[in-house]
Write a protein that holds these residues in place. Structure first.
Motif, PDB file in Angstrom:
ATOM      1  N   LEU A 206     -66.031 -72.235 -12.683  1.00 53.82           N
ATOM      2  CA  LEU A 206     -66.350 -71.351 -13.799  1.00 53.82           C
ATOM      3  C   LEU A 206     -65.075 -70.669 -14.254  1.00 53.82           C
ATOM      4  CD1 LEU A 206     -66.658 -68.247 -12.348  1.00 53.82           C
ATOM      5  CD2 LEU A 206     -68.712 -69.346 -11.565  1.00 53.82           C
ATOM      6  N   GLY A 207     -65.118 -70.023 -15.382  1.00 50.84           N
ATOM      7  CA  GLY A 207     -63.927 -69.365 -15.913  1.00 50.84           C
ATOM      8  C   GLY A 207     -62.793 -70.353 -16.121  1.00 50.84           C
ATOM      9  N   ASP A 208     -61.584 -69.925 -15.806  1.00 49.50           N
ATOM     10  CA  ASP A 208     -60.395 -70.763 -16.018  1.00 49.50           C
ATOM     11  C   ASP A 208     -60.308 -71.957 -15.076  1.00 49.50           C
ATOM     12  OD1 ASP A 208     -59.584 -69.248 -18.153  1.00 49.50           O
ATOM     13  OD2 ASP A 208     -58.179 -68.021 -16.997  1.00 49.50           O
ATOM     14  N   ALA A 209     -61.111 -71.985 -14.034  1.00 44.03           N
ATOM     15  CA  ALA A 209     -61.131 -73.161 -13.149  1.00 44.03           C
ATOM     16  C   ALA A 209     -61.631 -74.395 -13.895  1.00 44.03           C
ATOM     17  CB  ALA A 209     -62.006 -72.899 -11.930  1.00 44.03           C
ATOM     18  N   CYS A 210     -62.373 -74.195 -14.976  1.00 42.75           N
ATOM     19  CA  CYS A 210     -62.868 -75.323 -15.778  1.00 42.75           C
ATOM     20  C   CYS A 210     -61.715 -76.162 -16.337  1.00 42.75           C
ATOM     21  CB  CYS A 210     -63.727 -74.825 -16.931  1.00 42.75           C
ATOM     22  SG  CYS A 210     -65.232 -73.983 -16.429  1.00 42.75           S
ATOM     23  N   PHE A 211     -60.571 -75.533 -16.591  1.00 37.52           N
ATOM     24  CA  PHE A 211     -59.405 -76.250 -17.103  1.00 37.52           C
ATOM     25  C   PHE A 211     -58.839 -77.231 -16.083  1.00 37.52           C
ATOM     26  CE2 PHE A 211     -58.831 -72.425 -19.895  1.00 37.52           C
ATOM     27  CZ  PHE A 211     -58.969 -73.094 -21.103  1.00 37.52           C
ATOM     28  N   ALA A 212     -59.086 -76.995 -14.797  1.00 41.95           N
ATOM     29  CA  ALA A 212     -58.448 -77.757 -13.731  1.00 41.95           C
ATOM     30  C   ALA A 212     -59.414 -78.654 -12.987  1.00 41.95           C
ATOM     31  CB  ALA A 212     -57.777 -76.788 -12.759  1.00 41.95           C
ATOM     32  N   SER A 213     -60.418 -79.153 -13.648  1.00 39.86           N
ATOM     33  CA  SER A 213     -61.440 -79.940 -12.947  1.00 39.86           C
ATOM     34  C   SER A 213     -60.858 -81.177 -12.273  1.00 39.86           C
ATOM     35  CB  SER A 213     -62.563 -80.331 -13.904  1.00 39.86           C
ATOM     36  OG  SER A 213     -62.074 -81.146 -14.939  1.00 39.86           O
ATOM     37  N   LYS A 214     -59.874 -81.809 -12.868  1.00 40.40           N
ATOM     38  CA  LYS A 214     -59.270 -82.998 -12.254  1.00 40.40           C
ATOM     39  C   LYS A 214     -58.625 -82.674 -10.914  1.00 40.40           C
ATOM     40  CE  LYS A 214     -58.662 -85.629 -16.400  1.00 40.40           C
ATOM     41  NZ  LYS A 214     -58.123 -85.436 -17.701  1.00 40.40           N
TER      42      LYS A 214
ATOM     43  N   HIS B 241     -69.351 -73.571  -3.076  1.00 41.31           N
ATOM     44  CA  HIS B 241     -68.011 -73.016  -3.251  1.00 41.31           C
ATOM     45  C   HIS B 241     -67.813 -72.740  -4.731  1.00 41.31           C
ATOM     46  CE1 HIS B 241     -66.644 -74.055   0.842  1.00 41.31           C
ATOM     47  NE2 HIS B 241     -67.471 -75.073   0.690  1.00 41.31           N
ATOM     48  N   ILE B 242     -67.508 -71.492  -5.068  1.00 42.26           N
ATOM     49  CA  ILE B 242     -67.373 -71.081  -6.464  1.00 42.26           C
ATOM     50  C   ILE B 242     -65.909 -70.744  -6.737  1.00 42.26           C
ATOM     51  CG2 ILE B 242     -68.133 -69.445  -8.218  1.00 42.26           C
ATOM     52  CD1 ILE B 242     -70.627 -68.968  -6.382  1.00 42.26           C
ATOM     53  N   PHE B 243     -65.337 -71.467  -7.686  1.00 35.05           N
ATOM     54  CA  PHE B 243     -63.934 -71.251  -8.050  1.00 35.05           C
ATOM     55  C   PHE B 243     -63.842 -70.737  -9.481  1.00 35.05           C
ATOM     56  CE2 PHE B 243     -63.764 -74.411  -4.712  1.00 35.05           C
ATOM     57  CZ  PHE B 243     -62.719 -73.975  -3.934  1.00 35.05           C
ATOM     58  N   SER B 244     -63.017 -69.715  -9.686  1.00 38.50           N
ATOM     59  CA  SER B 244     -62.855 -69.153 -11.019  1.00 38.50           C
ATOM     60  C   SER B 244     -61.424 -69.268 -11.552  1.00 38.50           C
ATOM     61  CB  SER B 244     -63.277 -67.684 -11.029  1.00 38.50           C
ATOM     62  OG  SER B 244     -62.475 -66.939 -10.135  1.00 38.50           O
ATOM     63  N   LYS B 245     -60.534 -69.793 -10.726  1.00 40.16           N
ATOM     64  CA  LYS B 245     -59.129 -69.949 -11.131  1.00 40.16           C
ATOM     65  C   LYS B 245     -58.681 -71.383 -10.860  1.00 40.16           C
ATOM     66  CE  LYS B 245     -57.692 -65.201 -10.208  1.00 40.16           C
ATOM     67  NZ  LYS B 245     -58.659 -64.393 -10.538  1.00 40.16           N
ATOM     68  N   PRO B 246     -57.616 -71.847 -11.540  1.00 38.95           N
ATOM     69  CA  PRO B 246     -57.100 -73.205 -11.281  1.00 38.95           C
ATOM     70  C   PRO B 246     -56.687 -73.374  -9.819  1.00 38.95           C
ATOM     71  CG  PRO B 246     -56.161 -72.323 -13.290  1.00 38.95           C
ATOM     72  CD  PRO B 246     -56.906 -71.192 -12.628  1.00 38.95           C
TER      73      PRO B 246
ATOM     74  N   VAL C 167     -69.967 -77.579 -13.293  1.00 36.73           N
ATOM     75  CA  VAL C 167     -69.175 -76.754 -14.199  1.00 36.73           C
ATOM     76  C   VAL C 167     -70.130 -75.872 -14.991  1.00 36.73           C
ATOM     77  CG1 VAL C 167     -67.537 -76.770 -16.123  1.00 36.73           C
ATOM     78  CG2 VAL C 167     -67.429 -78.561 -14.386  1.00 36.73           C
ATOM     79  N   LEU C 168     -69.838 -74.576 -15.044  1.00 29.08           N
ATOM     80  CA  LEU C 168     -70.680 -73.677 -15.820  1.00 29.08           C
ATOM     81  C   LEU C 168     -70.534 -74.040 -17.291  1.00 29.08           C
ATOM     82  CD1 LEU C 168     -72.636 -71.357 -15.362  1.00 29.08           C
ATOM     83  CD2 LEU C 168     -70.753 -69.794 -15.766  1.00 29.08           C
ATOM     84  N   GLU C 169     -71.621 -74.503 -17.862  1.00 25.16           N
ATOM     85  CA  GLU C 169     -71.625 -75.077 -19.213  1.00 25.16           C
ATOM     86  C   GLU C 169     -71.063 -74.118 -20.258  1.00 25.16           C
ATOM     87  OE1 GLU C 169     -74.754 -77.764 -21.687  1.00 25.16           O
ATOM     88  OE2 GLU C 169     -75.562 -76.090 -20.558  1.00 25.16           O
ATOM     89  N   GLU C 170     -71.464 -72.874 -20.212  1.00 23.74           N
ATOM     90  CA  GLU C 170     -71.016 -71.904 -21.213  1.00 23.74           C
ATOM     91  C   GLU C 170     -69.510 -71.674 -21.128  1.00 23.74           C
ATOM     92  OE1 GLU C 170     -71.976 -67.317 -22.262  1.00 23.74           O
ATOM     93  OE2 GLU C 170     -73.673 -68.655 -21.978  1.00 23.74           O
TER      94      GLU C 170
END
Length: 88
Positions: free
Chosen positions: A32-40, A5-10, A51-54
């Motif tokens: 990936l993308g802005d979804a990285c901000f919402a990992s919790k 499952h690939i998420f790019s938004k919060p 999480v896409l490292e870059e």
């Protein structure tokens, strides 16, 4: 093999109630993308988030111990080894 499952938004962009029924315990969740901000917020779907490292680096996000950074090459490998891909 499992579903990736690939998420790019919060998470608040999606309907979390519907996602609970569609993501099983053996599936992988990649942010990936802005979804990285919402990992919790995504922890409810997987104990070990990818999480896409870059993308995390560009957004100056420090990853916690249960978030696994992956490179673009690892991302491609995941797509090849997963049974199904769902991009949300």
């Amino acid at each position: 093999m499992s579903t990736l499952h690939i998420f790019s938004k919060p998470l608040n962009y999606y309907s979390a109630n519907q996602l609970e029924n569609l993501i099983s315990l053996d599936d992988r969740v990649l942010l990936l993308g802005d979804a990285c901000f919402a990992s919790k917020q995504f922890k409810q779907f997987s104990d070990a988030l990818l999480v896409l490292e870059e993308d995390a680096h560009v957004r100056a996000i420090k990853l916690s111990h249960n978030e696994t950074p992956i490179s673009y090459n690892e991302f491609v490998a995941l797509t090849l080894t997963s049974t199904q891909l769902i991009t949300w």
